[in-house]
Scaffold this motif. Structure first.
Motif, PDB file in Angstrom:
ATOM      1  N   ASP A  98     144.671  17.907  63.667  1.00  0.00           N
ATOM      2  CA  ASP A  98     145.647  18.431  64.620  1.00  0.00           C
ATOM      3  C   ASP A  98     145.443  19.938  64.780  1.00  0.00           C
ATOM      4  O   ASP A  98     144.669  20.564  64.059  1.00  0.00           O
ATOM      5  CB  ASP A  98     147.078  18.089  64.197  1.00  0.00           C
ATOM      6  CG  ASP A  98     147.480  18.777  62.906  1.00  0.00           C
ATOM      7  OD1 ASP A  98     146.595  19.156  62.138  1.00  0.00           O
ATOM      8  OD2 ASP A  98     148.695  18.932  62.673  1.00  0.00           O
ATOM      9  N   TRP A  99     146.155  20.507  65.736  1.00  0.00           N
ATOM     10  CA  TRP A  99     145.906  21.919  66.053  1.00  0.00           C
ATOM     11  C   TRP A  99     146.335  22.842  64.926  1.00  0.00           C
ATOM     12  O   TRP A  99     145.717  23.883  64.717  1.00  0.00           O
ATOM     13  CB  TRP A  99     146.589  22.295  67.371  1.00  0.00           C
ATOM     14  CG  TRP A  99     148.079  22.262  67.359  1.00  0.00           C
ATOM     15  CD1 TRP A  99     148.878  21.200  67.664  1.00  0.00           C
ATOM     16  CD2 TRP A  99     148.945  23.341  67.031  1.00  0.00           C
ATOM     17  NE1 TRP A  99     150.188  21.551  67.540  1.00  0.00           N
ATOM     18  CE2 TRP A  99     150.271  22.859  67.159  1.00  0.00           C
ATOM     19  CE3 TRP A  99     148.755  24.656  66.637  1.00  0.00           C
ATOM     20  CZ2 TRP A  99     151.374  23.654  66.906  1.00  0.00           C
ATOM     21  CZ3 TRP A  99     149.861  25.437  66.399  1.00  0.00           C
ATOM     22  CH2 TRP A  99     151.148  24.953  66.525  1.00  0.00           C
ATOM     23  N   SER A 112     147.455  30.377  70.596  1.00  0.00           N
ATOM     24  CA  SER A 112     147.265  30.538  72.040  1.00  0.00           C
ATOM     25  C   SER A 112     145.789  30.424  72.421  1.00  0.00           C
ATOM     26  O   SER A 112     145.436  29.831  73.447  1.00  0.00           O
ATOM     27  CB  SER A 112     147.829  31.875  72.507  1.00  0.00           C
ATOM     28  OG  SER A 112     147.199  32.932  71.831  1.00  0.00           O
ATOM     29  N   THR A 113     144.913  30.980  71.581  1.00  0.00           N
ATOM     30  CA  THR A 113     143.481  30.888  71.841  1.00  0.00           C
ATOM     31  C   THR A 113     143.008  29.447  71.743  1.00  0.00           C
ATOM     32  O   THR A 113     142.179  29.005  72.531  1.00  0.00           O
ATOM     33  CB  THR A 113     142.699  31.766  70.840  1.00  0.00           C
ATOM     34  OG1 THR A 113     143.192  33.098  70.932  1.00  0.00           O
ATOM     35  CG2 THR A 113     141.217  31.755  71.126  1.00  0.00           C
ATOM     36  N   LEU A 118     140.790  24.911  74.660  1.00  0.00           N
ATOM     37  CA  LEU A 118     140.821  23.500  75.050  1.00  0.00           C
ATOM     38  C   LEU A 118     140.752  23.350  76.559  1.00  0.00           C
ATOM     39  O   LEU A 118     140.040  22.479  77.075  1.00  0.00           O
ATOM     40  CB  LEU A 118     142.095  22.823  74.528  1.00  0.00           C
ATOM     41  CG  LEU A 118     142.036  22.253  73.121  1.00  0.00           C
ATOM     42  CD1 LEU A 118     143.350  21.575  72.786  1.00  0.00           C
ATOM     43  CD2 LEU A 118     140.895  21.305  72.940  1.00  0.00           C
ATOM     44  N   ASN A 119     141.470  24.188  77.284  1.00  0.00           N
ATOM     45  CA  ASN A 119     141.415  24.133  78.746  1.00  0.00           C
ATOM     46  C   ASN A 119     140.009  24.421  79.257  1.00  0.00           C
ATOM     47  O   ASN A 119     139.542  23.776  80.192  1.00  0.00           O
ATOM     48  CB  ASN A 119     142.422  25.111  79.362  1.00  0.00           C
ATOM     49  CG  ASN A 119     143.838  24.597  79.260  1.00  0.00           C
ATOM     50  OD1 ASN A 119     144.077  23.399  79.249  1.00  0.00           O
ATOM     51  ND2 ASN A 119     144.783  25.518  79.160  1.00  0.00           N
TER      52      ASN A 119
END
Length: 135
Positions: A98-99, A112-113, A118-119
Motif C-alpha cells: 500500500d502507499w 503527495s509525490t 502514479l498519475n
C-alpha cells in the motif's frame, strides 16, 4: 484517459505476473485439449467452419491480448527506470504494497509525490496501451 481506462490499467498492472505466466502457457497448455484429429471416431461434418482452428485462433487472440498488457507494463517500467518511479511500480503492482508502506520504505518519497508519480505512470501506460490498440 477517463476513470474506467485508469482502472483497467491498474487492474492489468496488478495482474502483470499472472498475465505474463498465462500468456506464455496459454496456447501450449491447451494444445492437447482436442486440437488433434481423433481418427478413432467417424468423421462428421456438421458445419462448414473448422472448430479446432477456431479454438486455436481464439486462444492465440487471448494470449496476444495478455502479452500486449505485459508489454504496456514493461515499456512503462523502462520509461521510468533510474527515476525512482520504477521502484514505485515494483512495490505497488508486483509486491502489492500500500502507499503508506511504500512511502515509509522509500524514505525520500512524500505522499503527495507518490500520487503525482502514479498519475504520470498511468498517463504513460495509457499512451502505450493506445499504441498497442488496447483502447
Amino acid at each position: 484517459m477517463n476513470k474506467s481506462q485508469r482502472r483497467q490499467i491498474e487492474r492489468e498492472f496488478y495482474n502483470y505476473k499472472n498475465n505474463k505466466q498465462m500468456a506464455a502457457e496459454y496456447v501450449a497448455s491447451h494444445a492437447l485439449d482436442g486440437f488433434a484429429v481423433d481418427y478413432s471416431r467417424d468423421r462428421v461434418q456438421s458445419t462448414c467452419d473448422n472448430g479446432n482452428e477456431n479454438k486455436i485462433l481464439s486462444r492465440i487472440d487471448k494470449s496476444e491480448y495478455l502479452w500486449k498488457w505485459c508489454l504496456v507494463y514493461e515499456k512503462t517500467y523502462e520509461r521510468f527506470i533510474w527515476t525512482g518511479k520504477e521502484k514505485l511500480m515494483d512495490r505497488r503492482y508486483v509486491q502489492e504494497e500500500d502507499w503508506r508502506t511504500t512511502c515509509t520504505e522509500l524514505t525520500w518519497l512524500p505522499q503527495s509525490t507518490y500520487f503525482h508519480w502514479l498519475n504520470e505512470i498511468w498517463e504513460i501506460a495509457y499512451l502505450w496501451a493506445k499504441k498497442f490498440g488496447l483502447f
